[in-house]
Design an enzyme around this catalytic site. Sequence first.
Site, PDB file in Angstrom:
ATOM      1  N   LEU A 134       4.762 -13.667   1.027  1.00 48.66           N
ATOM      2  CA  LEU A 134       5.182 -13.473   2.412  1.00 48.66           C
ATOM      3  C   LEU A 134       4.014 -13.257   3.362  1.00 48.66           C
ATOM      4  CD1 LEU A 134       8.336 -11.150   2.226  1.00 48.66           C
ATOM      5  CD2 LEU A 134       8.208 -13.639   2.204  1.00 48.66           C
ATOM      6  N   GLN A 136      -0.440 -11.827   3.971  1.00 49.15           N
ATOM      7  CA  GLN A 136      -1.803 -11.614   3.529  1.00 49.15           C
ATOM      8  C   GLN A 136      -2.292 -10.313   4.151  1.00 49.15           C
ATOM      9  OE1 GLN A 136      -4.073 -15.280   2.759  1.00 49.15           O
ATOM     10  NE2 GLN A 136      -5.505 -14.502   4.294  1.00 49.15           N
ATOM     11  N   VAL A 137      -3.075  -9.532   3.408  1.00 49.68           N
ATOM     12  CA  VAL A 137      -3.500  -8.216   3.877  1.00 49.68           C
ATOM     13  C   VAL A 137      -5.013  -8.213   4.113  1.00 49.68           C
ATOM     14  CG1 VAL A 137      -3.577  -5.751   3.357  1.00 49.68           C
ATOM     15  CG2 VAL A 137      -1.613  -7.121   2.622  1.00 49.68           C
ATOM     16  N   ASP A 286       9.462  -1.130  -6.343  1.00 48.59           N
ATOM     17  CA  ASP A 286       8.530  -2.047  -7.007  1.00 48.59           C
ATOM     18  C   ASP A 286       7.204  -1.335  -7.323  1.00 48.59           C
ATOM     19  OD1 ASP A 286       7.703  -4.456  -8.091  1.00 48.59           O
ATOM     20  OD2 ASP A 286       6.987  -5.265  -6.189  1.00 48.59           O
TER      21      ASP A 286
END
Length: 555
Positions: A134, A136-137, A286
Amino acid sequence: MSYHILHYRLKKLRRAFLIWITLITLLLNLWIDNIRFTIFQTKSNEKIRAQNKRARWFTNQLIKLGSAFIKIGQLLSARPDLIPNTWIQELSKLQDQVPNFSFAQVEETIKEELGSSFNEIDQIIRNPVGSASLAQVHRATLKDGKKVVFKVQRPNLKELFIIDLGIMQQIAGLLQKNKNWSRGRNWVEIAKECRKVLMKELDFNCEAQYAARFRQQFIDDENVEVPEVIWDMSSEKVLCLSYLEGTKISDLEKLKSQEIDLPKIAEIGAISYLKQLVNYGFFHADPHPGNLAVSNEGKLIFYDFGMMGNISNNLQTRLGGMVKAAALRDASSLVSQLQQAGLISKDIDIGPVRRLVRLMLKEALTPPFSPNIIEKLSGDLYELVYETPFQLPVDLIFVMRALSTFEGVGRMLDPGFNLVSVTKPYLIELMTSNNQTPNDLINQFGRQVGELGSKAVGIPKRIDESLERLEQGDLQLQIRMGESDRQFKKMFTAQKTLGHSILIGSLSIASALLATNKQNNFALLPLIFALPISIDWIKCQLSMRKGSRLEKLKR
């Protein structure tokens, strides 16, 4: 027709072709496997290997199909009522394996989303911290000196999701029309729920709210750290969080060099999960090693709040009663509590469920505790859910999966880690929680003794009435024939299969005799008659094989 409309339609057609080809290939392979298992009487270990192979192939195809189907696979891994446990285990390993997108696109998205607030950014580091299906960091520094991270959504992702989820809705409609595939399952509603969840996950404003709520739960906890949301720098496609420096929880060598107490970190994580489930009813769904880190001070850090779970108020209020029933190993009472909480349907044959719960309690509460008890119990539960009409909410499956995942993390940190042993003192506290004082417990025990005494006093009278009715011939006996019906159906199917086998063999011999006597024009007739019988014979074999899975749990 404009170029953009034509381009969109061609893109949609190409995606539909790829997705349908993947589905048809999957169904064809499963059909071939079923025939092979039935005709050649494949051994159970060979069947498991074949199922693992198909599950791995399916997982790889989801990765190739891209972001939407990676997320669909992750959602399916929490639905043991839809797919077998073998596939659950494979899909649970599904990680976001997608390439990075360009830094120019990162900057462009942040500028578009933040507007004038973009000028408050001093520097964005080009190399991403991580890249997922979903987003990018990237790490960054604001002009006031604050260290932050930006989670930036992939370009044109919403458009691709709309196309893929629309095609998924068509597939669900097709599956629903087939009675064999739709028995006990509403694929159309499942597809709608998937669409709702995934479209919501595309809105980073929701994740910001989740992160803020999760941080609030642990704001006073000296052992847990959660990043702060920078609201002025966040939007639908960009999420800005404070940067918390830490060592990945999987980097054991570095943690040891920092003299971090690894068993203590495992214990902190276990207690934090108990608080999430019992005290707050809102939990991180998660907790794999990529989403956990340890600060230099030995605090547990949580990252990534896109996948969170909720526990209903009804379930939360009944947790104390469930723990009490489990501690007393009272399977009947525990099943009753689960039914009242809406976790198990009240109109199913409860016998196999009670037997499984009794077995699970024995395994879970008999020392020495197994180090992977949650994983084992999850496997047993998934096997039963797949074969019976349970009404387990998705969030409960997320609870089991989250606990199982963290159990693995705990064993990685401490080989002797056991979730039940660590949380046992806190579970005992839970038994006396929900505003119950010791006097309340004594009073409750007194009421139970009184009820038992009342029933005991009435037993002689009931026996006398039953004997009198028996003498007068008025006593009617009701017997539940569930197990007998199953055995009868099994015997009927076996006899039907034997009859079909004899008939198919006879027709084959007749065809061979006609061919030997050079009656080639008539030699095909017996084979033509044998074709529908052969198809029915295969169905009988598949029906017998399908019943064997649940039969193991019912013994």
